[in-house]
Design an enzyme around this catalytic site. Structure first.
Site, PDB file in Angstrom:
ATOM      1  N   ASP A  22       0.836  -1.203   0.000  1.00 38.86           N
ATOM      2  CA  ASP A  22       0.000   0.000   0.000  1.00 38.86           C
ATOM      3  C   ASP A  22       0.873   1.256   0.000  1.00 38.86           C
ATOM      4  OD1 ASP A  22      -2.354   1.371  -0.052  1.00 38.86           O
ATOM      5  OD2 ASP A  22      -2.832   1.098   2.064  1.00 38.86           O
ATOM      6  N   ASN A  70     -10.444  -3.002  -6.141  1.00 39.23           N
ATOM      7  CA  ASN A  70      -9.663  -2.075  -6.983  1.00 39.23           C
ATOM      8  C   ASN A  70     -10.294  -1.851  -8.365  1.00 39.23           C
ATOM      9  OD1 ASN A  70      -6.401  -3.158  -5.731  1.00 39.23           O
ATOM     10  ND2 ASN A  70      -7.664  -1.443  -5.079  1.00 39.23           N
TER      11      ASN A  70
HETATM   12  C1  FPP Z   1      -1.857   0.055  -3.428  1.00 36.75           C
HETATM   13  O1  FPP Z   1      -1.414   1.388  -3.399  1.00 36.75           O
HETATM   14  C2  FPP Z   1      -1.284  -0.663  -4.547  1.00 36.75           C
HETATM   15  C3  FPP Z   1      -2.005  -1.228  -5.560  1.00 36.75           C
HETATM   16  C4  FPP Z   1      -3.461  -1.182  -5.634  1.00 36.75           C
HETATM   17  C5  FPP Z   1      -1.349  -1.890  -6.701  1.00 36.75           C
HETATM   18  C6  FPP Z   1      -0.096  -2.655  -6.417  1.00 36.75           C
HETATM   19  C7  FPP Z   1       0.637  -2.786  -7.685  1.00 36.75           C
HETATM   20  C8  FPP Z   1       1.980  -2.686  -7.838  1.00 36.75           C
HETATM   21  C9  FPP Z   1       2.921  -2.558  -6.712  1.00 36.75           C
HETATM   22  C10 FPP Z   1       2.630  -2.663  -9.160  1.00 36.75           C
HETATM   23  C11 FPP Z   1       2.431  -3.842 -10.070  1.00 36.75           C
HETATM   24  C12 FPP Z   1       2.746  -5.141  -9.495  1.00 36.75           C
HETATM   25  C13 FPP Z   1       3.443  -6.101 -10.117  1.00 36.75           C
HETATM   26  C14 FPP Z   1       3.423  -7.447  -9.514  1.00 36.75           C
HETATM   27  C15 FPP Z   1       4.228  -5.880 -11.343  1.00 36.75           C
HETATM   28  P1  FPP Z   1      -2.507   2.532  -3.490  1.00 36.75           P
HETATM   29  O2  FPP Z   1      -2.652   2.921  -4.922  1.00 36.75           O
HETATM   30  O3  FPP Z   1      -3.759   2.096  -2.820  1.00 36.75           O
HETATM   31  O4  FPP Z   1      -1.803   3.662  -2.668  1.00 36.75           O
HETATM   32  P2  FPP Z   1      -2.506   4.784  -1.782  1.00 36.75           P
HETATM   33  O5  FPP Z   1      -3.113   4.090  -0.583  1.00 36.75           O
HETATM   34  O6  FPP Z   1      -1.362   5.660  -1.409  1.00 36.75           O
HETATM   35  O7  FPP Z   1      -3.515   5.481  -2.652  1.00 36.75           O
END
Ligand code: FPP
Length: 251
Positions: A22, A70
């Site tokens: 996250d 998501n």
């Molecule tokens: C949460 O951060 C993260 C995600 C929803 C996506 C995770 C994806 C990756 C790390 C990249 C792709 C993965 C691979 C395996 C290549 P958020 O967007 O919810 O962050 P926030 O809470 O700060 O808004």
């Protein structure tokens, strides 16, 4: 060799680390960038943490890459995440082979766009004989929907008289989960400062040690991981027993 690495007891390593990655969006926002830059940087962290787990000898790493919730994000962000996944699979395949990484996925995979499913199928097939570390990506994943799916499969077996209700055990439940081939996580890490499990591996984390890190996922380093492993090794895992029982069983 890094001094901290020396303080990890390699004879008592966690076998399975699960991570809720996250903080990508906030990392990007802090820099005045679009959220997708945060996801790109997050993919770099995936590469570093996977390499470190392989180096330490941790055989299972499971990452929450995309939850069923998501899908409700803006379409541009969902599309960017799916493209990032397709390109990462393509670009990283030689590295996955070289580092003996076996790719696995869990989730409602039929929800994913076709190029994504094809990329995953291809990478899973090509890496299937690798033995160093199993990287499981949770994609369009929800713990509750995994449990619902498991209950439906067991109910069908009972309806078809392949199973009786008396035979339902932890083992039968595990066999009907997406994670049937994985040990339960020893450690669940959530980065980004929130302290919740957000529908991730609800059955499997029953006895996991939980670690909530304030670090945003793009900034999460090998050193942060090693610190968590050191803390994990100093915790006593009792699985409902007393300290005395645990100590007696070690002798
Ligand atoms: C949460 O951060 C993260 C995600 C929803 C996506 C995770 C994806 C990756 C790390 C990249 C792709 C993965 C691979 C395996 C290549 P958020 O967007 O919810 O962050 P926030 O809470 O700060 O808004």
């Amino acid at each position: 060799m890094n001094e901290r690495l020396n303080t990890i007891d390699t004879s008592r390593l966690p076998q399975h680390i699960a991570v809720i990655m996250d903080g990508n969006g906030r990392w990007a926002k802090q820099r005045g960038l679009d959220r997708t830059f945060g996801h790109k940087e997050g993919a770099n962290t995936v590469r570093r943490i996977l390499r470190e787990c392989g180096r330490l000898g941790i055989p299972y790493l499971t990452l929450y890459a995309f939850s069923t919730e998501n899908w409700n994000r803006p379409k541009a962000e969902v599309d960017a995440l799916m493209s990032l996944l397709v390109s990462a699979l393509h670009d990283e395949l030689p590295q996955l082979m070289e580092n003996q990484v076996r790719l696995n996925v869990i989730g409602n995979l039929e929800d994913l766009p076709l190029p994504c499913r094809q990329g995953l199928d291809d990478a899973i097939r090509q890496t299937s004989a690798n033995t160093r570390i199993t990287l499981t990506l949770a994609l369009s994943y929800s713990g509750r929907s995994e449990l619902k799916n498991c209950m439906k499969k067991i109910a069908e077996k009972i309806e078809n008289q392949e199973l009786s209700s008396k035979e339902i055990s932890d083992e039968i439940i595990l066999q009907n989960l997406y994670t049937h081939a994985l040990p339960d996580p020893d450690i669940l890490i959530r980065t980004g400062g929130e302290q919740r499990v957000s529908n991730f591996l609800l059955w499997q984390i029953a006895y996991a040690e939980l670690f909530f890190s304030p670090i945003l996922w793009p900034d999460f380093s090998e050193e942060h991981l090693r610190d968590i492993i050191i803390q994990y090794q100093s915790r006593e895992r009792r699985f409902g027993k007393t300290s005395e029982q645990i100590n007696a069983s070690k002798q």
